[in-house]
Motif scaffolding. Structure first.
Motif, mmCIF file in Angstrom:
data_model
loop_
_atom_site.group_PDB
_atom_site.id
_atom_site.type_symbol
_atom_site.label_atom_id
_atom_site.label_comp_id
_atom_site.label_asym_id
_atom_site.label_seq_id
_atom_site.Cartn_x
_atom_site.Cartn_y
_atom_site.Cartn_z
ATOM 1 N N SER A 1 48.912 32.873 59.817
ATOM 2 C CA SER A 1 48.830 31.631 60.589
ATOM 3 C C SER A 1 48.606 30.420 59.698
ATOM 4 N N CYS A 2 49.263 29.331 60.047
ATOM 5 C CA CYS A 2 49.082 28.064 59.332
ATOM 6 C C CYS A 2 47.887 27.278 59.850
ATOM 7 N N GLU A 3 47.524 27.489 61.089
ATOM 8 C CA GLU A 3 46.508 26.675 61.731
ATOM 9 C C GLU A 3 45.080 27.141 61.486
ATOM 10 N N LYS A 4 44.900 28.381 61.134
ATOM 11 C CA LYS A 4 43.552 28.927 60.974
ATOM 12 C C LYS A 4 43.225 29.112 59.495
ATOM 13 N N PRO A 5 42.012 28.724 59.078
ATOM 14 C CA PRO A 5 41.616 28.991 57.691
ATOM 15 C C PRO A 5 41.616 30.503 57.432
ATOM 16 N N ASN A 6 42.059 30.896 56.271
ATOM 17 C CA ASN A 6 42.084 32.319 55.927
ATOM 18 C C ASN A 6 41.960 32.466 54.420
ATOM 19 N N MET B 1 35.724 26.411 43.532
ATOM 20 C CA MET B 1 34.422 27.077 43.585
ATOM 21 C C MET B 1 33.997 27.518 42.189
ATOM 22 N N GLN B 2 32.744 27.825 42.041
ATOM 23 C CA GLN B 2 32.199 28.250 40.759
ATOM 24 C C GLN B 2 32.866 29.520 40.236
ATOM 25 N N ASP B 3 33.313 30.377 41.154
ATOM 26 C CA ASP B 3 33.960 31.624 40.724
ATOM 27 C C ASP B 3 35.447 31.437 40.411
ATOM 28 N N GLY B 4 35.966 30.204 40.516
ATOM 29 C CA GLY B 4 37.351 29.924 40.146
ATOM 30 C C GLY B 4 38.331 29.848 41.301
ATOM 31 N N ARG B 5 37.892 30.150 42.529
ATOM 32 C CA ARG B 5 38.788 30.056 43.678
ATOM 33 C C ARG B 5 39.046 28.588 44.004
ATOM 34 N N ALA B 6 40.318 28.251 44.265
ATOM 35 C CA ALA B 6 40.692 26.873 44.573
ATOM 36 C C ALA B 6 41.249 26.802 45.991
ATOM 37 N N PHE B 7 40.892 25.735 46.698
ATOM 38 C CA PHE B 7 41.318 25.532 48.080
ATOM 39 C C PHE B 7 41.854 24.114 48.251
ATOM 40 N N PHE C 1 43.926 28.590 50.814
ATOM 41 C CA PHE C 1 43.534 29.226 49.563
ATOM 42 C C PHE C 1 44.686 29.144 48.564
ATOM 43 N N LEU C 2 44.439 28.456 47.434
ATOM 44 C CA LEU C 2 45.471 28.306 46.406
ATOM 45 C C LEU C 2 45.468 29.462 45.409
ATOM 46 N N GLY C 3 44.331 30.095 45.204
ATOM 47 C CA GLY C 3 44.239 31.210 44.267
ATOM 48 C C GLY C 3 43.105 31.003 43.277
ATOM 49 N N ASP C 4 43.156 31.747 42.190
ATOM 50 C CA ASP C 4 42.155 31.707 41.137
ATOM 51 C C ASP C 4 42.664 30.805 40.016
ATOM 52 N N VAL C 5 41.902 29.756 39.689
ATOM 53 C CA VAL C 5 42.359 28.788 38.685
ATOM 54 C C VAL C 5 42.484 29.378 37.281
ATOM 55 N N LYS C 6 42.057 30.606 37.104
ATOM 56 C CA LYS C 6 42.214 31.259 35.808
ATOM 57 C C LYS C 6 43.659 31.665 35.553
ATOM 58 N N THR C 7 44.490 31.656 36.594
ATOM 59 C CA THR C 7 45.907 31.996 36.425
ATOM 60 C C THR C 7 46.727 30.714 36.292
ATOM 61 N N PRO C 8 47.749 30.721 35.437
ATOM 62 C CA PRO C 8 48.570 29.516 35.249
ATOM 63 C C PRO C 8 49.244 29.027 36.537
ATOM 64 N N ALA C 9 49.700 29.939 37.374
ATOM 65 C CA ALA C 9 50.376 29.531 38.612
ATOM 66 C C ALA C 9 49.421 28.797 39.545
ATOM 67 N N THR C 10 48.210 29.307 39.689
ATOM 68 C CA THR C 10 47.235 28.650 40.553
ATOM 69 C C THR C 10 46.797 27.318 39.966
#
Length: 108
Positions: free
Chosen positions: A84-89, A33-39, A49-58
């Motif tokens: 839960s693994c089955e539901k988006p969160n 996403m434009q704000d840096g969130r990665a999915f 949700f993988l996290g914020d791409v501004k962090t090295p781990a993400t």
């Protein structure tokens, strides 16, 4: 002193092992996403949700997920215990696991 150090290590390391490992699935797409969130979107349609791409781990998780898209591999995710693994969160995944999809033995 040894018991105190062991106790502290146990408390610090315990959350790493308290994970809900989801069944592996094929990676369908990666969204940033434009704000840096990665999915990561799996082939079942669940968005992770993988996290914020501004962090090295993400950034590392995002690159790993992107390398799995369109390949003959399965990718598994793990969440904190109770998520839960089955539901988006919007809970960030703890780690990704990429596995070769072939079941026969390969010589590498």
């Amino acid at each position: 002193m040894k018991k105190l150090l062991l106790g502290i290590l146990t408390l610090v390391c315990f959350p790493v092992f308290a994970a809900n490992k989801c069944d592996p699935d094929r990676a369908k797409s990666v969204q940033v996403m434009q704000d840096g969130r990665a999915f990561l979107m799996d082939s079942g349609g669940t968005r992770h949700f993988l996290g914020d791409v501004k962090t090295p781990a993400t950034m590392a998780l995002t690159q790993l997920a992107m390398s799995a898209v369109g390949k003959d591999v399965y990718i598994g995710v793990a969440y904190p215990d109770g998520v839960s693994c089955e539901k988006p969160n919007n809970t960030q995944v703890l780690w990704l696991d990429v596995q070769y999809a072939k079941t026969d033995e390969q010589n590498f």
